[in-house]
Design an enzyme around this catalytic site. Structure first.
Site, PDB file in Angstrom:
ATOM      1  N   GLU A  94      67.216 -26.149  78.507  1.00  0.00           N
ATOM      2  CA  GLU A  94      68.163 -26.887  77.652  1.00  0.00           C
ATOM      3  C   GLU A  94      67.665 -28.291  77.315  1.00  0.00           C
ATOM      4  OE1 GLU A  94      70.304 -25.249  76.231  1.00  0.00           O
ATOM      5  OE2 GLU A  94      71.139 -23.719  77.561  1.00  0.00           O
ATOM      6  N   HIS A 124      74.915 -30.718  82.367  1.00  0.00           N
ATOM      7  CA  HIS A 124      75.432 -29.424  81.897  1.00  0.00           C
ATOM      8  C   HIS A 124      75.693 -28.546  83.117  1.00  0.00           C
ATOM      9  CE1 HIS A 124      75.844 -25.510  80.125  1.00  0.00           C
ATOM     10  NE2 HIS A 124      74.706 -25.086  80.635  1.00  0.00           N
ATOM     11  N   HIS A 133      78.352 -25.012  84.763  1.00  0.00           N
ATOM     12  CA  HIS A 133      79.170 -23.851  84.406  1.00  0.00           C
ATOM     13  C   HIS A 133      80.532 -23.925  85.102  1.00  0.00           C
ATOM     14  CE1 HIS A 133      75.190 -21.499  83.390  1.00  0.00           C
ATOM     15  NE2 HIS A 133      75.436 -22.509  82.591  1.00  0.00           N
ATOM     16  N   GLU A 157      96.054 -38.675  84.242  1.00  0.00           N
ATOM     17  CA  GLU A 157      94.673 -39.147  84.349  1.00  0.00           C
ATOM     18  C   GLU A 157      93.796 -38.744  83.157  1.00  0.00           C
ATOM     19  OE1 GLU A 157      94.529 -40.834  86.971  1.00  0.00           O
ATOM     20  OE2 GLU A 157      92.398 -41.345  87.055  1.00  0.00           O
ATOM     21  N   HIS A 159      80.516 -20.434  78.070  1.00  0.00           N
ATOM     22  CA  HIS A 159      79.243 -20.803  78.715  1.00  0.00           C
ATOM     23  C   HIS A 159      79.415 -21.956  79.710  1.00  0.00           C
ATOM     24  CE1 HIS A 159      74.664 -21.665  78.313  1.00  0.00           C
ATOM     25  NE2 HIS A 159      75.138 -22.250  79.379  1.00  0.00           N
TER      26      HIS A 159
HETATM   27  O1  2HA Z   1      69.599 -23.342  83.015  1.00  0.00           O
HETATM   28  O2  2HA Z   1      72.555 -23.200  82.304  1.00  0.00           O
HETATM   29  O3  2HA Z   1      72.330 -23.004  79.712  1.00  0.00           O
HETATM   30  C1  2HA Z   1      70.463 -22.300  82.801  1.00  0.00           C
HETATM   31  C2  2HA Z   1      71.534 -22.711  81.902  1.00  0.00           C
HETATM   32  C3  2HA Z   1      71.289 -22.522  80.469  1.00  0.00           C
HETATM   33 ZN    ZN Z   2      74.210 -23.110  81.004  1.00  0.00          ZN
END
Ligand code: 2HA
Ligand code: ZN
Length: 271
Positions: free
Chosen positions: A115, A139, A141, A169, A210
């Site tokens: 990414e 980033h 999940h 908040e 995602h």
């Molecule tokens: O690195 O999260 O979006 C794996 C991920 C790709």
């Molecule tokens: Zn990801």
């Protein structure tokens, strides 16, 4: 000075463990980058060794000269703290802004996260929007925010309003709301451009089905932002599962909250 004790490295290893503990970093899910200025890198210059030069997909003159500590591709978050030299690397954007060189880390032949386009393009957007203050892009999940992207309409105003209503908040911590991207192919330039476009206006961008992208001036701020939005998402799902809202913070109350805490709500959410 030992680079492994540098604040950017201890921030990275500490937050990786916390992300794994939260259940947001399964397998190789997620990635982080931290922008380091040449001045901040000075005490650690002896630890650097200029390696392979890689051409960027297009020139990023706004990042020329900057260093980035970046998680490696395929790296499991739960292993970062115990093997930082293998899991992490530092890249230096060369003065022409067209290439980068790996100057530290990836010791077993790794390379930056898949990414990287979304990270670097988000850094360009946030560096500009924040007048150089924002240095972290994260980033991950986040379970409940991902789940919400299946049941809410995928528009900024709806998702932002729903999250703001979950606890006082939220509006105070992310008055600029949460940008939303429809599902897109990960790891590509297109998703990078779309993420960066939303990052011009928001510190948080939800990638439907995602995960989340967050940006801010330091790791605590970004982690705090993401965990707050994620907690609000968890509560919203519980409220939905319990039969839906019977009452909530009203528009007038949200406006009063913004006024009291001196924040400007993102346009289009409360009106
Ligand atoms: O690195 O999260 O979006 C794996 C991920 C790709
Ligand atoms: Zn990801």
């Amino acid at each position: 000075m030992d680079i492994l004790k540098a604040p950017f490295l201890t921030d990275m290893t500490r937050v990786s463990e916390q992300i794994y503990a939260k259940g947001w970093g399964e397998a190789n899910g997620g990635n982080i980058s931290i922008r380091i200025t040449p001045k901040e890198m000075l005490p650690f210059e002896k630890s650097l060794c200029v390696g392979q030069e890689v051409t960027l997909p297009f020139a990023m003159p706004d990042l020329a000269g900057d260093y980035f500590l970046v998680t490696g591709t395929g790296v499991f978050f739960r292993n970062i703290a115990s093997s930082p030299l293998e899991s992490l690397g530092i890249v230096h954007i060369n003065p022409n802004g067209e290439t980068y060189s790996v100057v530290w880390g990836y010791s077993t032949g790794g390379r930056p996260t898949s990414e990287l386009p979304s990270h670097l393009l988000s850094h360009v957007a946030r560096k500009k929007a924040s007048g150089g203050q924002d240095t972290v892009v994260l980033h991950t999940h986040t379970t409940n925010l991902i789940a919400l992207s299946f049941v809410l309409p995928l528009d900024m105003a709806t998702v932002t309003r729903e999250l703001w209503e979950m606890m006082s908040e939220c509006l105070v911590l992310f008055p600029d709301g949460i940008g939303i991207l429809d599902w897109m192919l990960p790891g590509q330039l297109d998703i990078g451009h779309e993420t960066a476009r939303l990052m011009e206006k928001h510190h948080l961008v939800l990638w439907a089905h995602h995960g989340i992208f967050g940006a801010g001036k330091n790791m605590d701020q970004v982690f705090g932002l993401i965990e707050t939005a994620e907690k609000a998402a968890e509560m919203l799902l519980k409220v939905m599962a319990a039969g839906g809202k019977q009452q909530a913070i009203s528009t007038e109350q949200l406006k009063a909250l913004a006024k009291t805490f001196n924040v400007t709500p993102q346009t289009g959410v409360l009106d």
